[in-house]
Design an enzyme around this catalytic site. Structure first.
Site, PDB file in Angstrom:
ATOM      1  N   ARG A 150       0.843  -1.180   0.000  1.00 26.07           N
ATOM      2  CA  ARG A 150       0.000   0.000   0.000  1.00 26.07           C
ATOM      3  C   ARG A 150       0.891   1.246   0.000  1.00 26.07           C
ATOM      4  NH1 ARG A 150      -2.184  -3.460   4.068  1.00 26.07           N
ATOM      5  NH2 ARG A 150      -4.297  -4.198   3.580  1.00 26.07           N
ATOM      6  N   LYS A 174      -2.583  -2.081   7.833  1.00 25.81           N
ATOM      7  CA  LYS A 174      -3.773  -1.634   8.556  1.00 25.81           C
ATOM      8  C   LYS A 174      -3.841  -2.294   9.931  1.00 25.81           C
ATOM      9  CE  LYS A 174      -6.634  -0.584   4.524  1.00 25.81           C
ATOM     10  NZ  LYS A 174      -7.913  -0.860   3.825  1.00 25.81           N
ATOM     11  N   HIS A 249      -2.707   2.189  -5.789  1.00 21.59           N
ATOM     12  CA  HIS A 249      -3.394   0.913  -5.606  1.00 21.59           C
ATOM     13  C   HIS A 249      -3.516   0.154  -6.927  1.00 21.59           C
ATOM     14  CE1 HIS A 249      -4.393   0.139  -1.516  1.00 21.59           C
ATOM     15  NE2 HIS A 249      -5.429  -0.623  -1.826  1.00 21.59           N
ATOM     16  N   ARG A 252      -0.768  -2.226  -7.095  1.00 20.40           N
ATOM     17  CA  ARG A 252      -1.044  -3.322  -6.148  1.00 20.40           C
ATOM     18  C   ARG A 252      -2.085  -4.273  -6.751  1.00 20.40           C
ATOM     19  NH1 ARG A 252      -1.236  -4.565  -0.427  1.00 20.40           N
ATOM     20  NH2 ARG A 252      -3.350  -4.826   0.381  1.00 20.40           N
ATOM     21  N   HIS A 275      -4.367  -8.866   3.587  1.00 15.94           N
ATOM     22  CA  HIS A 275      -5.820  -8.801   3.746  1.00 15.94           C
ATOM     23  C   HIS A 275      -6.251  -9.645   4.943  1.00 15.94           C
ATOM     24  CE1 HIS A 275      -6.566  -7.771  -0.782  1.00 15.94           C
ATOM     25  NE2 HIS A 275      -6.299  -6.697  -0.056  1.00 15.94           N
ATOM     26  N   TYR A 284      -9.820 -10.114  -7.019  1.00 13.55           N
ATOM     27  CA  TYR A 284      -8.875 -10.250  -8.121  1.00 13.55           C
ATOM     28  C   TYR A 284      -9.184 -11.448  -9.002  1.00 13.55           C
ATOM     29  CZ  TYR A 284      -6.590  -6.808  -5.280  1.00 13.55           C
ATOM     30  OH  TYR A 284      -6.347  -5.685  -4.555  1.00 13.55           O
TER      31      TYR A 284
END
Length: 303
Positions: A150, A174, A249, A252, A275, A284
C-alpha cells in the site's frame, strides 16, 4: 453530550483502542462532519433520530453523492452510534435500522503485463541519467508493483525495513499489523541504485539524519507524502491503463491479478497483500475472469 464532542471521543477510541490507521480515522471523521453540517454539530446526540439520519442520506443522494459514498457514510454513522450506545452516551441506537443503498461491484484498475512493463522501462530510461528524483521514482514504481504494498506502507518504510540480501520488506499495514513481503530482482536493483546514488543526494538537500529518515524522500529532502506518490502513478501509469484517476493501488491490484493469472495460490496472495479476509482478495479472481471473458468474446468464432 453534543455531537461534535461525541465524534471527537469516538475518533480517539478508533485511533487508540481499535488502532485504526490515521487515514481510516480521517475518513470516519469526514463522514460524521457531513452529518454535523446537516443536523448541527452542537446538537445533543440524544436528539438525533432515525428520520433525521434518513433525511441526511436523502440530501446526499439529491446532491449526487455516489452509492459507494452513501454506503460508506451509512457504515460510519452506524458504527458511531453503536459505540455511543455501548458507551452509555445514548440509550437507543437510532442508526440500527438505517439502510445503506446497495453498492455495485467496481473492479479495480489493472494494467496488462506489457503495459506495466512499458511504464517501468520508461521510468528506467529516465533514471539512467542518474537524477536522484528519477532514481527514486523508478524505485517507488518497482516497489509498489514488485511487493504489492500500500502507499502508506511504502511511505512508512525505514532503512532497516529493507533487506536487499533476502529481497524482503518489513511493512506495517492496517491495524498496525506487521508483515514481511518479498520483492523481485527488478525492484531489488532499483532500490539498490536509489539507496546508493539517489537517496544520499536527497538527504543532503533536506538535512535529515540518514538513520532516522524514511527510505523515500521528497525532491527537497523532506518526507515523501502519499499525494506525491499518487501524482507519480497518475502521471506514468494513467495513460497506460486509459484512466486519468489512477493511483498507487492500481499497481497493487495489477500485481495481485498477475500473480493469480500466473497460478499463485489465493491464500498466498492474501498473505502478501495483508488482507484480513480472503473475500477481499477474491476481487482479483473476478478481474481475471473479466479478462478471460473479454478474450473469449474477441477470439472465439461463436462468441
Amino acid at each position: 453530550m453534543l455531537l461534535a464532542d461525541a465524534v471527537e471521543r469516538w475518533c480517539t477510541h478508533l485511533a487508540q483502542v481499535r488502532r485504526l490507521s490515521p487515514a481510516t480515522v480521517r475518513a470516519y471523521r469526514s463522514d460524521l462532519a457531513d452529518l454535523g453540517h446537516a443536523v448541527g454539530e452542537e446538537t445533543p446526540l440524544t436528539r438525533i433520530d432515525l428520520e433525521e439520519l434518513r433525511e441526511w442520506l436523502w440530501r446526499a443522494t439529491t446532491r449526487g453523492d455516489s452509492r459507494a459514498t452513501l454506503a460508506r457514510r451509512t457504515a460510519s454513522v452506524r458504527g458511531f452510534f453503536a459505540w455511543a450506545q455501548e458507551a452509555g452516551i445514548v440509550a437507543v441506537d437510532p442508526a440500527l435500522r438505517l439502510v445503506a443503498p446497495r453498492r455495485g461491484r467496481t473492479l479495480p484498475a489493472v494494467g496488462t503485463v506489457p503495459a506495466i512493463d512499458g511504464v517501468l522501462r520508461a521510468a528506467a530510461e529516465r533514471a539512467s541519467g542518474g537524477d536522484a528524483v528519477a532514481l527514486r521514482d523508478l524505485a517507488i514504481l518497482e516497489t509498489l508493483y514488485g511487493a504489492a504494498v500500500r502507499v502508506s506502507e511504502l511511505c512508512g518504510l525505514r532503512p532497516g525495513d529493507v533487506d536487499l540480501d533476502r529481497r524482503t520488506l518489513r511493512v506495517v499495514g492496517k491495524g498496525d499489523k506487521e508483515r514481511v513481503v518479498p520483492f523481485g530482482g527488478a525492484a531489488a536493483r532499483a532500490l539498490l541504485d536509489y539507496l546508493e546514488r539517489g537517496r544520499p543526494v536527497l538527504l543532503a538537500r533536506g538535512g535529515l539524519a540518514a538513520a532516522q529518515a524514511p527510505v523515500f524522500l521528497g525532491a527537497r529532502g523532506g518526507r515523501l507524502g502519499p499525494r506525491a506518490v499518487y501524482d507519480l502513478v497518475a502521471r506514468t501509469l494513467g495513460p497506460a491503463v486509459g484512466r486519468t484517476a489512477v493511483g498507487p493501488h492500481a499497481l497493487r491490484h495489477s500485481a495481485a491479478t498477475h500473480l493469480l493469472d500466473g497460478g499463485a495460490d489465493l491464500r498466498a496472495v492474501q498473505e502478501l497483500l495483508g488482507h484480513a479476509s480472503l473475500g477481499t482478495t477474491q476481487i482479483y479472481t473476478h478481474v481475471s475472469g473479466e479478462r478471460l471473458a473479454a478474450v473469449y468474446r474477441q477470439a472465439h468464432p461463436r462468441a
